[in-house]
Motif scaffolding. Structure first.
Motif, PDB file in Angstrom:
ATOM      1  N   UNK A   1       3.759 -15.573 -11.162  1.00  0.00           N
ATOM      2  CA  UNK A   1       2.771 -15.433 -10.096  1.00  0.00           C
ATOM      3  C   UNK A   1       3.465 -15.429  -8.743  1.00  0.00           C
ATOM      4  N   UNK A   2       4.444 -16.301  -8.578  1.00  0.00           N
ATOM      5  CA  UNK A   2       5.165 -16.418  -7.330  1.00  0.00           C
ATOM      6  C   UNK A   2       5.899 -15.124  -6.999  1.00  0.00           C
ATOM      7  N   UNK A   3       6.579 -14.544  -7.989  1.00  0.00           N
ATOM      8  CA  UNK A   3       7.293 -13.291  -7.787  1.00  0.00           C
ATOM      9  C   UNK A   3       6.315 -12.177  -7.436  1.00  0.00           C
ATOM     10  N   UNK A   4       5.177 -12.125  -8.103  1.00  0.00           N
ATOM     11  CA  UNK A   4       4.176 -11.109  -7.795  1.00  0.00           C
ATOM     12  C   UNK A   4       3.676 -11.256  -6.360  1.00  0.00           C
ATOM     13  N   UNK A   5       3.515 -12.510  -5.897  1.00  0.00           N
ATOM     14  CA  UNK A   5       3.070 -12.742  -4.528  1.00  0.00           C
ATOM     15  C   UNK A   5       4.131 -12.269  -3.539  1.00  0.00           C
ATOM     16  N   UNK A   6       5.399 -12.460  -3.869  1.00  0.00           N
ATOM     17  CA  UNK A   6       6.487 -12.018  -3.002  1.00  0.00           C
ATOM     18  C   UNK A   6       6.507 -10.498  -2.897  1.00  0.00           C
ATOM     19  N   UNK A   7       6.366  -9.814  -4.011  1.00  0.00           N
ATOM     20  CA  UNK A   7       6.296  -8.350  -4.008  1.00  0.00           C
ATOM     21  C   UNK A   7       5.088  -7.887  -3.201  1.00  0.00           C
ATOM     22  N   UNK A   8       3.955  -8.535  -3.377  1.00  0.00           N
ATOM     23  CA  UNK A   8       2.747  -8.167  -2.627  1.00  0.00           C
ATOM     24  C   UNK A   8       2.947  -8.385  -1.130  1.00  0.00           C
ATOM     25  N   UNK A   9       3.665  -9.425  -0.777  1.00  0.00           N
ATOM     26  CA  UNK A   9       3.975  -9.711   0.632  1.00  0.00           C
ATOM     27  C   UNK A   9       4.792  -8.556   1.234  1.00  0.00           C
ATOM     28  N   UNK A  10       5.787  -8.075   0.493  1.00  0.00           N
ATOM     29  CA  UNK A  10       6.607  -6.951   0.956  1.00  0.00           C
ATOM     30  C   UNK A  10       5.760  -5.680   1.016  1.00  0.00           C
ATOM     31  N   UNK A  11       4.911  -5.474   0.012  1.00  0.00           N
ATOM     32  CA  UNK A  11       4.043  -4.289   0.025  1.00  0.00           C
ATOM     33  C   UNK A  11       3.136  -4.285   1.258  1.00  0.00           C
ATOM     34  N   UNK A  12       2.557  -5.439   1.603  1.00  0.00           N
ATOM     35  CA  UNK A  12       1.702  -5.520   2.795  1.00  0.00           C
ATOM     36  C   UNK A  12       2.508  -5.213   4.054  1.00  0.00           C
ATOM     37  N   UNK A  13       3.713  -5.756   4.132  1.00  0.00           N
ATOM     38  CA  UNK A  13       4.591  -5.515   5.277  1.00  0.00           C
ATOM     39  C   UNK A  13       4.907  -4.018   5.394  1.00  0.00           C
ATOM     40  N   UNK A  14       5.290  -3.396   4.274  1.00  0.00           N
ATOM     41  CA  UNK A  14       5.618  -1.974   4.295  1.00  0.00           C
ATOM     42  C   UNK A  14       4.393  -1.096   4.547  1.00  0.00           C
ATOM     43  N   UNK A  15       3.218  -1.566   4.123  1.00  0.00           N
ATOM     44  CA  UNK A  15       1.996  -0.805   4.383  1.00  0.00           C
ATOM     45  C   UNK A  15       1.762  -0.696   5.891  1.00  0.00           C
ATOM     46  N   UNK A  16       2.030  -1.772   6.632  1.00  0.00           N
ATOM     47  CA  UNK A  16       1.899  -1.745   8.096  1.00  0.00           C
ATOM     48  C   UNK A  16       2.850  -0.720   8.713  1.00  0.00           C
ATOM     49  N   UNK A  17       3.981  -0.492   8.046  1.00  0.00           N
ATOM     50  CA  UNK A  17       4.977   0.452   8.542  1.00  0.00           C
ATOM     51  C   UNK A  17       4.766   1.870   7.996  1.00  0.00           C
ATOM     52  N   UNK A  18       3.821   2.007   7.070  1.00  0.00           N
ATOM     53  CA  UNK A  18       3.518   3.309   6.479  1.00  0.00           C
ATOM     54  C   UNK A  18       4.516   3.765   5.433  1.00  0.00           C
TER      55      UNK A  18
END
Length: 172
Positions: A12-29
């Motif tokens: 779960x923790x690793x999935x949250x970390x990946x999701x955190x990066x995905x959200x960050x990259x989504x802001x950058x397009x």
């Protein structure tokens, strides 16, 4: 039962970390550029195999204590930290984070430590060993993800404090 619970928590923790990066990259397009694999990419060797590329093109992120600071250094997959250069740069001996310290101090667990969406107190630096490539592959917060970036993009998206030279001579 304890082991199963621990595994579930780590997953779960690793999935949250990946999701955190995905959200960050989504802001950058650029979230659509994240690559996810059905196999592990937790080590340089495994990542190179998953990406079908040379190990040297894997941008590995190493995490250290540097006095009171947490320092993340992104290096080429074939580069090794030079203790004398590290000490000259940071004024202290190179001391890697223990595996159990990685996630609380950087925001990412071992195997997925990356220079993106890191905790506020973590400082990111890029080693010049990466500059010899047109593109490199850093992880994206999990042990089965990566993204292809130019060194210039890596600098921009990692919010690094700059290029440093703290590795031993690598084989070009």
């Amino acid at each position: 039962m304890k082991r199963e619970r621990k595994f579930r928590y780590e997953r779960m923790s690793v999935n949250m970390s990946l999701e955190r990066v995905k959200r960050y990259f989504k802001q950058l397009g650029i979230d659509n550029r994240i690559l996810e694999f059905d196999v592990s990419s937790a080590t340089v060797e495994l990542a190179a195999r998953a990406l079908a590329c040379e190990e040297c093109r894997i941008a590995k992120t190493l995490s250290f204590h540097a006095g009171e600071k947490i320092v993340l250094i992104v290096t080429a997959g074939d580069a090794r930290i030079d203790n004398a250069k590290y000490k000259a740069q940071f004024g202290t001996k190179a001391k890697m984070l223990a595996p159990e310290e990685a996630e609380p101090l950087t925001g990412h667990a071992v195997g997925g430590v990356c220079p993106f969406a890191v905790n506020d107190k973590a400082e990111v630096y890029l080693d010049v060993s990466l500059q010899r490539f047109q593109a490199v592959f850093p992880a994206c917060g999990s042990s089965n993800s990566a993204i292809e970036l130019t060194p210039a993009e890596l600098k921009e998206y990692s919010n690094s404090l700059g290029w440093i030279d703290v590795c031993k001579v690598y084989h070009a």
